[in-house]
Design a protein around this motif. Structure first.
Motif, PDB file in Angstrom:
ATOM      1  N   CYS A  19       9.118  23.654 -18.489  1.00 36.02           N
ATOM      2  CA  CYS A  19       8.304  24.224 -18.940  1.00 36.02           C
ATOM      3  C   CYS A  19       7.039  23.722 -19.452  1.00 36.02           C
ATOM      4  N   VAL A  20       7.268  22.394 -20.128  1.00 35.35           N
ATOM      5  CA  VAL A  20       6.475  21.779 -20.901  1.00 35.35           C
ATOM      6  C   VAL A  20       5.683  20.348 -20.398  1.00 35.35           C
ATOM      7  N   PHE A  21       6.253  19.974 -19.128  1.00 38.03           N
ATOM      8  CA  PHE A  21       6.013  18.885 -18.544  1.00 38.03           C
ATOM      9  C   PHE A  21       4.472  18.538 -18.654  1.00 38.03           C
ATOM     10  N   PRO A  22       3.472  19.348 -18.007  1.00 38.88           N
ATOM     11  CA  PRO A  22       1.906  19.012 -18.087  1.00 38.88           C
ATOM     12  C   PRO A  22       1.551  18.593 -19.524  1.00 38.88           C
ATOM     13  N   ILE A  23       2.115  19.317 -20.398  1.00 39.60           N
ATOM     14  CA  ILE A  23       1.729  18.836 -21.884  1.00 39.60           C
ATOM     15  C   ILE A  23       2.112  17.608 -22.035  1.00 39.60           C
ATOM     16  N   ASP A  24       3.249  16.953 -21.548  1.00 43.18           N
ATOM     17  CA  ASP A  24       3.751  15.722 -21.880  1.00 43.18           C
ATOM     18  C   ASP A  24       2.749  14.638 -21.104  1.00 43.18           C
ATOM     19  N   LEU A  25       2.303  15.125 -20.012  1.00 44.59           N
ATOM     20  CA  LEU A  25       1.626  14.168 -18.950  1.00 44.59           C
ATOM     21  C   LEU A  25       0.184  13.803 -19.935  1.00 44.59           C
ATOM     22  N   ALA A 281      -0.221  13.413 -30.993  1.00 43.80           N
ATOM     23  CA  ALA A 281       0.692  14.124 -31.869  1.00 43.80           C
ATOM     24  C   ALA A 281       0.793  15.680 -31.852  1.00 43.80           C
ATOM     25  N   TYR A 282      -0.152  16.304 -31.377  1.00 47.72           N
ATOM     26  CA  TYR A 282      -0.397  17.565 -31.116  1.00 47.72           C
ATOM     27  C   TYR A 282       0.424  17.947 -30.117  1.00 47.72           C
ATOM     28  N   CYS A 283      -0.130  17.306 -28.963  1.00 47.99           N
ATOM     29  CA  CYS A 283       0.565  17.434 -27.512  1.00 47.99           C
ATOM     30  C   CYS A 283       2.052  17.115 -27.869  1.00 47.99           C
ATOM     31  N   ARG A 284       2.561  16.163 -28.409  1.00 50.67           N
ATOM     32  CA  ARG A 284       3.942  16.074 -28.536  1.00 50.67           C
ATOM     33  C   ARG A 284       4.882  16.977 -29.497  1.00 50.67           C
ATOM     34  N   ALA A 285       3.986  17.541 -30.375  1.00 47.25           N
ATOM     35  CA  ALA A 285       4.514  19.012 -31.023  1.00 47.25           C
ATOM     36  C   ALA A 285       4.848  19.877 -30.175  1.00 47.25           C
ATOM     37  N   LEU A 286       3.782  19.835 -29.421  1.00 47.58           N
ATOM     38  CA  LEU A 286       3.591  21.212 -28.397  1.00 47.58           C
ATOM     39  C   LEU A 286       5.089  21.247 -27.434  1.00 47.58           C
ATOM     40  N   VAL A 287       5.054  19.789 -26.971  1.00 49.92           N
ATOM     41  CA  VAL A 287       6.179  19.465 -26.044  1.00 49.92           C
ATOM     42  C   VAL A 287       7.594  19.548 -26.643  1.00 49.92           C
ATOM     43  N   ILE A 288       7.867  18.955 -27.842  1.00 50.05           N
ATOM     44  CA  ILE A 288       9.130  19.045 -28.367  1.00 50.05           C
ATOM     45  C   ILE A 288       9.580  20.308 -28.738  1.00 50.05           C
ATOM     46  N   ALA A 289       8.572  21.081 -29.673  1.00 45.43           N
ATOM     47  CA  ALA A 289       9.141  22.516 -30.008  1.00 45.43           C
ATOM     48  C   ALA A 289       9.740  23.349 -29.117  1.00 45.43           C
ATOM     49  N   PRO A 290       8.978  23.758 -28.007  1.00 49.10           N
ATOM     50  CA  PRO A 290       9.725  24.728 -27.297  1.00 49.10           C
ATOM     51  C   PRO A 290      10.972  23.799 -26.237  1.00 49.10           C
ATOM     52  N   LEU A 291      10.884  22.739 -26.044  1.00 47.46           N
ATOM     53  CA  LEU A 291      11.886  21.876 -25.375  1.00 47.46           C
ATOM     54  C   LEU A 291      13.069  22.039 -26.016  1.00 47.46           C
ATOM     55  N   PHE A 292      12.919  21.622 -27.527  1.00 48.81           N
ATOM     56  CA  PHE A 292      14.222  21.789 -28.329  1.00 48.81           C
ATOM     57  C   PHE A 292      14.651  23.231 -28.890  1.00 48.81           C
ATOM     58  N   GLY A 293      13.774  24.048 -28.571  1.00 50.43           N
ATOM     59  CA  GLY A 293      13.958  25.542 -29.043  1.00 50.43           C
ATOM     60  C   GLY A 293      15.008  26.054 -27.956  1.00 50.43           C
ATOM     61  N   ILE A 294      14.420  25.672 -26.752  1.00 44.66           N
ATOM     62  CA  ILE A 294      15.191  26.320 -25.441  1.00 44.66           C
ATOM     63  C   ILE A 294      16.403  25.374 -25.111  1.00 44.66           C
ATOM     64  N   ALA A 295      16.458  24.147 -25.646  1.00 46.29           N
ATOM     65  CA  ALA A 295      17.761  23.423 -25.578  1.00 46.29           C
ATOM     66  C   ALA A 295      18.780  24.066 -26.776  1.00 46.29           C
ATOM     67  N   GLN A 296      18.540  24.293 -27.746  1.00 45.82           N
ATOM     68  CA  GLN A 296      19.570  24.756 -28.750  1.00 45.82           C
ATOM     69  C   GLN A 296      19.837  26.147 -28.443  1.00 45.82           C
ATOM     70  N   VAL A 297      18.878  27.032 -27.804  1.00 43.38           N
ATOM     71  CA  VAL A 297      19.381  28.444 -27.438  1.00 43.38           C
ATOM     72  C   VAL A 297      20.330  28.277 -26.326  1.00 43.38           C
ATOM     73  N   VAL A 298      20.105  27.544 -25.116  1.00 40.52           N
ATOM     74  CA  VAL A 298      20.942  27.397 -24.194  1.00 40.52           C
ATOM     75  C   VAL A 298      22.345  27.006 -24.374  1.00 40.52           C
ATOM     76  N   TYR A 299      22.021  25.996 -25.552  1.00 38.78           N
ATOM     77  CA  TYR A 299      23.282  24.982 -26.062  1.00 38.78           C
ATOM     78  C   TYR A 299      24.348  26.172 -26.669  1.00 38.78           C
ATOM     79  N   PHE A 300      23.787  26.646 -27.734  1.00 38.83           N
ATOM     80  CA  PHE A 300      24.466  27.841 -28.484  1.00 38.83           C
ATOM     81  C   PHE A 300      24.800  29.012 -27.838  1.00 38.83           C
ATOM     82  N   ILE A 301      24.184  29.387 -26.932  1.00 37.27           N
ATOM     83  CA  ILE A 301      24.478  30.534 -26.301  1.00 37.27           C
ATOM     84  C   ILE A 301      25.990  30.202 -25.644  1.00 37.27           C
ATOM     85  N   GLY A 302      25.907  29.086 -24.921  1.00 32.82           N
ATOM     86  CA  GLY A 302      26.951  28.548 -24.365  1.00 32.82           C
ATOM     87  C   GLY A 302      27.191  28.918 -22.848  1.00 32.82           C
ATOM     88  N   ILE A 303      25.957  28.945 -21.939  1.00 32.29           N
ATOM     89  CA  ILE A 303      25.918  29.253 -20.593  1.00 32.29           C
ATOM     90  C   ILE A 303      27.239  28.791 -19.872  1.00 32.29           C
TER      91      ILE A 303
END
Length: 316
Positions: A19-25, A281-303
């Motif tokens: 989802c966020v790779f272009p922003i990371d680039l 920093a702005y790009c990094r925040a935009l990368v990390i925020a959804p990346l870890f938001g998605i990660a925690q949802v998947v992790y806590f839902i327990g797919i």
């Protein structure tokens, strides 16, 4: 279970990175450009120019490396944090903030085993387009200023390299240490990030729990991951800039080289000023925020738990 944690972490990483790779680039290219050789003025300018010169898939240069290695990286990070939290709370007492930070420190230290070579390879592939574009611009300027055809500069053709080629060259010339260039800077970034992120996420997530024994709603986990991730990302951005500069093997025209963390810090401060440490920093925040938001949802839902539970039923 540990297998479920590893699968959850891997799935979360794959979804988030895609989802966020272009922003990371864009972040990598903005951090690497130095004063006097600026190709991009902002994240949107970088992405637009990348699409024009390299096509849509140019925004995903280096994505294959990340998608290959992000599964073990995220799995190690999330599982290690749970492991340390579990062992630090064996006395039955509630985890103090200090112990939560210690668990995050342990997770950040463990993850660099995979993070450092992954970042090393990704940065070379992400930044190659910027260097090629800079050389083409310099060649075009030289051609325009030339008074005769004989003095005209030859067009620059970008020679594309792959992660496999870079890995082989590094192993051949420098051994396994070549893939761990910038290890110290990676530790300086990832350990403080985990120290900030995991305690902040845990405490924000608790605010959405009506009962300590019941998981918070998925949207609470998502928002907690976003807020904690973006906060930690901006806090350690100076270390990320230094890490990115140290791990870049190729430089643009007239760009500085660095011998280590202190040399890099000194040159950036003297030549580009303190604000340079917050490039991207702005790009990094935009990368990390959804990346870890998605990660925690998947992790806590327990797919993974759902998939593992389905296996015996399917076999039956």
């Amino acid at each position: 279970s540990l297998p479920a944690k590893l699968i959850n972490g891997g799935i979360a990483g794959l979804i988030g990175v895609t989802c966020v790779f272009p922003i990371d680039l864009a972040k990598t290219r903005l951090q690497n450009q130095q004063n006097g050789q600026r190709m991009y003025s902002s994240m949107s300018d970088c992405l637009i120019k990348t699409i024009r010169s390299e096509g849509y898939f140019g925004m995903y240069r280096g994505a294959a490396v990340n998608l290959t290695l992000v599964t073990p990286e995220k799995a190690i990070k999330l599982a290690a944090n749970d492991f340390f939290r579990h062992h630090l709370s064996k006395d039955g007492k509630k985890l103090t903030l200090l112990r939560e930070m210690l668990a995050g420190c342990g997770a950040g230290t463990c993850q660099v085993i995979v993070t450092t070579p992954m970042e090393m390879l990704k940065i070379q592939l992400q930044d190659a387009g910027r260097i090629a574009a800079q050389k083409k611009l310099m060649a075009a300027q030289a051609q325009l200023s030339s008074s005769s055809a004989a003095g005209a500069a030859e067009p620059v053709v970008e020679k594309r390299t792959t992660a496999t080629q870079i890995t082989r060259e590094l192993l051949r010339s420098k051994g396994i240490a070549g893939l761990y260039k910038g290890l110290g800077a990676t530790l300086l970034r990832d350990v403080p990030f985990s120290i900030v992120y995991f305690p902040l996420f845990a405490n924000l997530n608790k605010l959405g729990q009506k009962d300590p024994n019941v998981k918070a709603p998925f949207y609470v986990s998502f928002l907690s991951g976003c807020v904690a991730g973006s906060t930690a990302a901006v806090a350690v951005n100076p270390c990320d800039v230094i890490k990115t500069r140290l791990q870049s093997l190729q430089r643009g025209v007239n760009e500085d080289t660095y011998s280590g963390i202190l040399d890099c810090t000194k040159k950036i401060w003297q030549k580009e000023g303190p604000t340079a440490f917050f490039k991207g920093a702005y790009c990094r925040a935009l990368v990390i925020a959804p990346l870890f938001g998605i990660a925690q949802v998947v992790y806590f839902i327990g797919i993974a738990e759902f998939l593992l539970d389905m296996l015996p039923k399917h076999r039956a």
